[in-house]
Scaffold this motif. Structure first.
Motif, PDB file in Angstrom:
ATOM      1  N   THR A  50     -31.292  -8.447 -33.485  1.00  0.00           N
ATOM      2  CA  THR A  50     -31.183  -9.526 -32.478  1.00  0.00           C
ATOM      3  C   THR A  50     -29.968 -10.443 -32.694  1.00  0.00           C
ATOM      4  OG1 THR A  50     -32.563 -11.261 -33.477  1.00  0.00           O
ATOM      5  CG2 THR A  50     -33.730  -9.595 -32.177  1.00  0.00           C
ATOM      6  N   SER A  51     -29.088 -10.039 -33.616  1.00  0.00           N
ATOM      7  CA  SER A  51     -27.875 -10.834 -33.822  1.00  0.00           C
ATOM      8  C   SER A  51     -27.001 -10.827 -32.574  1.00  0.00           C
ATOM      9  CB  SER A  51     -27.055 -10.241 -34.975  1.00  0.00           C
ATOM     10  OG  SER A  51     -27.587 -10.627 -36.215  1.00  0.00           O
ATOM     11  N   GLN A  52     -26.331 -11.957 -32.358  1.00  0.00           N
ATOM     12  CA  GLN A  52     -25.356 -12.047 -31.268  1.00  0.00           C
ATOM     13  C   GLN A  52     -24.138 -12.780 -31.785  1.00  0.00           C
ATOM     14  OE1 GLN A  52     -27.420 -13.934 -28.076  1.00  0.00           O
ATOM     15  NE2 GLN A  52     -28.087 -11.975 -27.227  1.00  0.00           N
ATOM     16  N   LEU A  53     -22.948 -12.238 -31.479  1.00  0.00           N
ATOM     17  CA  LEU A  53     -21.733 -12.878 -31.982  1.00  0.00           C
ATOM     18  C   LEU A  53     -20.626 -12.762 -30.937  1.00  0.00           C
ATOM     19  CD1 LEU A  53     -20.983 -14.318 -34.675  1.00  0.00           C
ATOM     20  CD2 LEU A  53     -19.755 -12.249 -35.282  1.00  0.00           C
ATOM     21  N   GLU A  54     -20.676 -13.691 -30.011  1.00  0.00           N
ATOM     22  CA  GLU A  54     -19.657 -13.785 -28.955  1.00  0.00           C
ATOM     23  C   GLU A  54     -19.210 -12.411 -28.456  1.00  0.00           C
ATOM     24  OE1 GLU A  54     -16.684 -16.768 -29.717  1.00  0.00           O
ATOM     25  OE2 GLU A  54     -18.238 -18.269 -29.959  1.00  0.00           O
ATOM     26  N   SER A  55     -17.896 -12.100 -28.544  1.00  0.00           N
ATOM     27  CA  SER A  55     -17.399 -10.865 -27.930  1.00  0.00           C
ATOM     28  C   SER A  55     -17.508  -9.654 -28.867  1.00  0.00           C
ATOM     29  CB  SER A  55     -15.946 -11.061 -27.516  1.00  0.00           C
ATOM     30  OG  SER A  55     -15.174 -11.295 -28.678  1.00  0.00           O
ATOM     31  N   PHE A  56     -18.132  -9.800 -30.014  1.00  0.00           N
ATOM     32  CA  PHE A  56     -18.258  -8.682 -30.946  1.00  0.00           C
ATOM     33  C   PHE A  56     -19.568  -7.946 -30.707  1.00  0.00           C
ATOM     34  CE2 PHE A  56     -15.272 -11.441 -33.025  1.00  0.00           C
ATOM     35  CZ  PHE A  56     -14.361 -10.557 -33.592  1.00  0.00           C
ATOM     36  N   SER A  57     -19.496  -6.608 -30.756  1.00  0.00           N
ATOM     37  CA  SER A  57     -20.768  -5.886 -30.736  1.00  0.00           C
ATOM     38  C   SER A  57     -21.190  -5.723 -32.192  1.00  0.00           C
ATOM     39  CB  SER A  57     -20.640  -4.550 -30.027  1.00  0.00           C
ATOM     40  OG  SER A  57     -19.745  -3.751 -30.724  1.00  0.00           O
ATOM     41  N   VAL A  58     -22.471  -5.932 -32.416  1.00  0.00           N
ATOM     42  CA  VAL A  58     -22.980  -5.966 -33.783  1.00  0.00           C
ATOM     43  C   VAL A  58     -23.884  -4.756 -34.005  1.00  0.00           C
ATOM     44  CG1 VAL A  58     -24.398  -7.312 -35.397  1.00  0.00           C
ATOM     45  CG2 VAL A  58     -22.892  -8.494 -33.786  1.00  0.00           C
ATOM     46  N   VAL A  59     -23.730  -4.085 -35.129  1.00  0.00           N
ATOM     47  CA  VAL A  59     -24.673  -3.028 -35.514  1.00  0.00           C
ATOM     48  C   VAL A  59     -25.911  -3.751 -36.027  1.00  0.00           C
ATOM     49  CG1 VAL A  59     -25.102  -1.063 -37.038  1.00  0.00           C
ATOM     50  CG2 VAL A  59     -22.770  -1.511 -36.204  1.00  0.00           C
ATOM     51  N   GLU A  60     -27.029  -3.589 -35.317  1.00  0.00           N
ATOM     52  CA  GLU A  60     -28.226  -4.359 -35.659  1.00  0.00           C
ATOM     53  C   GLU A  60     -29.146  -3.564 -36.571  1.00  0.00           C
ATOM     54  OE1 GLU A  60     -30.144  -6.481 -32.443  1.00  0.00           O
ATOM     55  OE2 GLU A  60     -28.377  -6.091 -31.196  1.00  0.00           O
ATOM     56  N   ILE A  61     -29.595  -4.213 -37.631  1.00  0.00           N
ATOM     57  CA  ILE A  61     -30.421  -3.549 -38.634  1.00  0.00           C
ATOM     58  C   ILE A  61     -31.794  -4.227 -38.678  1.00  0.00           C
ATOM     59  CG2 ILE A  61     -30.604  -3.026 -41.119  1.00  0.00           C
ATOM     60  CD1 ILE A  61     -28.253  -1.532 -39.845  1.00  0.00           C
ATOM     61  N   PRO A  62     -32.880  -3.438 -38.559  1.00  0.00           N
ATOM     62  CA  PRO A  62     -34.220  -4.054 -38.620  1.00  0.00           C
ATOM     63  C   PRO A  62     -34.651  -4.329 -40.061  1.00  0.00           C
ATOM     64  CG  PRO A  62     -34.404  -1.688 -38.279  1.00  0.00           C
ATOM     65  CD  PRO A  62     -32.927  -1.998 -38.336  1.00  0.00           C
ATOM     66  N   GLY A  63     -35.735  -5.063 -40.185  1.00  0.00           N
ATOM     67  CA  GLY A  63     -36.301  -5.300 -41.518  1.00  0.00           C
ATOM     68  C   GLY A  63     -36.686  -6.756 -41.713  1.00  0.00           C
ATOM     69  N   GLU A  64     -37.428  -6.989 -42.797  1.00  0.00           N
ATOM     70  CA  GLU A  64     -37.906  -8.348 -43.112  1.00  0.00           C
ATOM     71  C   GLU A  64     -36.736  -9.193 -43.616  1.00  0.00           C
ATOM     72  OE1 GLU A  64     -41.024  -9.583 -42.709  1.00  0.00           O
ATOM     73  OE2 GLU A  64     -41.354  -7.657 -41.707  1.00  0.00           O
ATOM     74  N   LEU A  65     -36.678 -10.424 -43.118  1.00  0.00           N
ATOM     75  CA  LEU A  65     -35.592 -11.314 -43.525  1.00  0.00           C
ATOM     76  C   LEU A  65     -35.738 -11.720 -44.989  1.00  0.00           C
ATOM     77  CD1 LEU A  65     -35.374 -13.624 -40.378  1.00  0.00           C
ATOM     78  CD2 LEU A  65     -33.929 -11.659 -40.938  1.00  0.00           C
ATOM     79  N   GLN A  66     -34.625 -12.053 -45.591  1.00  0.00           N
ATOM     80  CA  GLN A  66     -34.598 -12.431 -47.001  1.00  0.00           C
ATOM     81  C   GLN A  66     -35.014 -13.906 -47.157  1.00  0.00           C
ATOM     82  OE1 GLN A  66     -34.204 -10.201 -49.135  1.00  0.00           O
ATOM     83  NE2 GLN A  66     -33.861 -11.299 -51.040  1.00  0.00           N
ATOM     84  N   ILE A  67     -35.698 -14.197 -48.251  1.00  0.00           N
ATOM     85  CA  ILE A  67     -36.090 -15.587 -48.544  1.00  0.00           C
ATOM     86  C   ILE A  67     -34.817 -16.378 -48.856  1.00  0.00           C
ATOM     87  CG2 ILE A  67     -37.406 -17.042 -50.154  1.00  0.00           C
ATOM     88  CD1 ILE A  67     -38.916 -14.256 -50.758  1.00  0.00           C
ATOM     89  N   LEU A  68     -34.775 -17.628 -48.406  1.00  0.00           N
ATOM     90  CA  LEU A  68     -33.580 -18.454 -48.621  1.00  0.00           C
ATOM     91  C   LEU A  68     -33.346 -18.699 -50.108  1.00  0.00           C
ATOM     92  CD1 LEU A  68     -34.264 -21.139 -45.890  1.00  0.00           C
ATOM     93  CD2 LEU A  68     -32.549 -19.336 -45.788  1.00  0.00           C
ATOM     94  N   ALA A  69     -32.119 -18.483 -50.550  1.00  0.00           N
ATOM     95  CA  ALA A  69     -31.788 -18.661 -51.975  1.00  0.00           C
ATOM     96  C   ALA A  69     -31.988 -20.113 -52.398  1.00  0.00           C
ATOM     97  CB  ALA A  69     -30.353 -18.237 -52.226  1.00  0.00           C
ATOM     98  N   GLN A  70     -31.788 -21.048 -51.457  1.00  0.00           N
ATOM     99  CA  GLN A  70     -31.864 -22.456 -51.851  1.00  0.00           C
ATOM    100  C   GLN A  70     -33.295 -22.925 -52.107  1.00  0.00           C
ATOM    101  OE1 GLN A  70     -30.464 -21.124 -49.181  1.00  0.00           O
ATOM    102  NE2 GLN A  70     -30.207 -22.515 -47.492  1.00  0.00           N
ATOM    103  N   THR A  71     -34.290 -22.059 -51.817  1.00  0.00           N
ATOM    104  CA  THR A  71     -35.679 -22.434 -52.115  1.00  0.00           C
ATOM    105  C   THR A  71     -36.075 -21.934 -53.509  1.00  0.00           C
ATOM    106  OG1 THR A  71     -36.544 -20.385 -51.165  1.00  0.00           O
ATOM    107  CG2 THR A  71     -36.343 -22.273 -49.667  1.00  0.00           C
ATOM    108  N   LYS A  72     -35.175 -21.236 -54.190  1.00  0.00           N
ATOM    109  CA  LYS A  72     -35.519 -20.653 -55.495  1.00  0.00           C
ATOM    110  C   LYS A  72     -35.245 -21.629 -56.638  1.00  0.00           C
ATOM    111  CE  LYS A  72     -35.158 -15.879 -54.271  1.00  0.00           C
ATOM    112  NZ  LYS A  72     -33.873 -15.234 -54.046  1.00  0.00           N
ATOM    113  N   ASN A  73     -35.937 -21.403 -57.759  1.00  0.00           N
ATOM    114  CA  ASN A  73     -35.667 -22.178 -58.972  1.00  0.00           C
ATOM    115  C   ASN A  73     -34.687 -21.408 -59.838  1.00  0.00           C
ATOM    116  OD1 ASN A  73     -37.431 -24.349 -58.382  1.00  0.00           O
ATOM    117  ND2 ASN A  73     -39.138 -22.953 -58.810  1.00  0.00           N
TER     118      ASN A  73
END
Ligand code: UDP
Length: 373
Positions: A50-73
């Protein structure tokens, strides 16, 4: 460079491009892709579904999103969800690697860093955040050791958090300046722009707004709803207005009409895209003297740097904002943060990483020893 290169840009696995979840990385990917394509490079972008980037076509890859690094200890291990989009992105990169000259990783994750030597000198990384975990620090250091030239940071302040003084490339960000309009006459209001998440320290800007009585416009993705609700509850009298997550066009229009951008981050900001976006609109930046903004803002010329976490100093800086010439802010953006300047910097990095690639790595040496044996 003799001939244009074919580049694969692998985006962050924390969210689709266009969602705002990736923070500054989303704009960085767009700007790097834009200037390199303009200079004749062949660019492919691969990113979560579901990525969108203006005039670029994006190769879209499915899967579970990664946990944010800033929430880690700091001592947390690496965690990957089942069917992780991060592993799916790198499976894709492995399958198509032969078709590209260079693969640029934008993910702040252990896996692509670990994979660096496996891609035989083709894989380079633009590290988007300062040091957060031991496991990432080690992965960055190992990537540099095995593949010199493979790591770029946005600022020296960011590199220092990884214990590095040399051996990396410094690639500061830039923006498409024509999309940001200079505003000479602001309204009596301040701006705060960014992901609404504890490391960004929004509450200090809200308190400063309440103390000065100058309204604060807040723009950005609410990444931590509890944190946001707490700020609202604790500051019910503050003159704040939340405008949502805005497109660049709307963001610059609102930001331009502000007296100053206030940056109150608690963490070491790797760069701070919002600082250069403000400067481009002629908006001075008042920031805690912490991380990337200290290398962007010229204290007393294009903004004020104040002692971190010191709200009194923040208030003082707001009260003397008229000492800053808004034209000087725009001029600094034009001199240092144009897409052309970024193009020159990134071509230099690509060149250096390519030159370094010619040097034998540990793995090459190892295989030669094995062959001789
Ligand atoms: N941003 C946006 N719309 C908003 C608020 C922020 O597009 O309403 C973007 C902004 O343009 C910038 C990014 O969010 O590129 C924030 O990046 P920054 O480097 O300041 O911080 P990060 O989120 O990467 O920590």
């Amino acid at each position: 460079m003799n001939k244009p290169l074919k580049l694969l840009l692998v985006s962050t696995p924390v969210g689709p491009l266009g969602s705002g979840l990736g923070g500054g990385v989303e704009l960085t990917v767009l700007n790097i892709a834009t200037i390199l394509r303009k200079r004749g490079y062949e660019i492919t972008i691969v990113a979560p579904e579901t990525s969108q980037l203006e005039s670029f076509s994006v190769v879209e890859i499915p899967g579970e999103l990664q946990i944010l690094a800033q929430t880690k200890n700091r001592h947390d291990p690496v965690i990957l969800p089942d069917n992780s989009v991060l592993t799916n992105l790198w499976n894709y990169a492995r399958e198509v690697a032969d078709q590209y000259d260079i693969i640029v990783n934008f993910a702040y994750d252990w896996l692509p860093l670990f994979l660096t030597p496996f891609f035989k000198g083709k894989l380079i990384h633009l590290v988007s955040m300062a040091s957060l975990t031991d496991v990432m620090d080690r992965a960055v250091q190992e990537a540099i050791k095995h593949c010199p030239g493979s790591i770029a940071f946005h600022t020296h302040s960011q590199a220092e958090t990884f214990g590095l003084k040399a051996g990396y490339f410094c690639l500061s960000n830039a923006i498409e300046l024509s999309e940001y309009h200079f505003c000479k006459e602001p309204k009596n209001q301040l701006a705060w722009v960014g992901r609404i998440s504890p490391e960004k320290g929004l509450e200090d800007a809200v308190i400063a707004s309440a103390r000065t009585g100058i309204p604060l416009l807040i723009m950005g993705k609410i990444q931590d709803e509890n944190y946001w609700q707490k700020i609202i509850q604790n500051n019910s009298q503050a003159p704040i207005e939340y405008l949502g997550f805005l497109s660049t066009e709307k963001l610059q229009a609102k930001l331009g009409q502000c007296l100053a951008l206030v940056m109150t981050h608690r963490w070491i900001e790797a760069f701070g895209n919002v600082a250069i976006e403000a400067l481009a609109c002629g908006v001075p930046v008042i920031s805690y003297r912490r991380g990337g903004p200290t290398e962007i803002i010229r204290d007393g010329v294009t903004g004020w740097l104040v002692e971190p976490d010191n709200i009194n100093q923040l208030v003082n800086a707001i009260q003397k904002i008229d000492k800053i010439d808004r034209l000087a802010c725009r001029q600094q953006a034009e001199m240092e943060y144009s897409l052309d300047a970024l193009g020159d910097r990134i071509e230099q990095w690509l060149l250096e990483s390519t030159v370094n690639r010619q040097q034998p790595t540990f793995y090459d040496q190892f295989s030669r020893i094995k062959t001789r044996g």
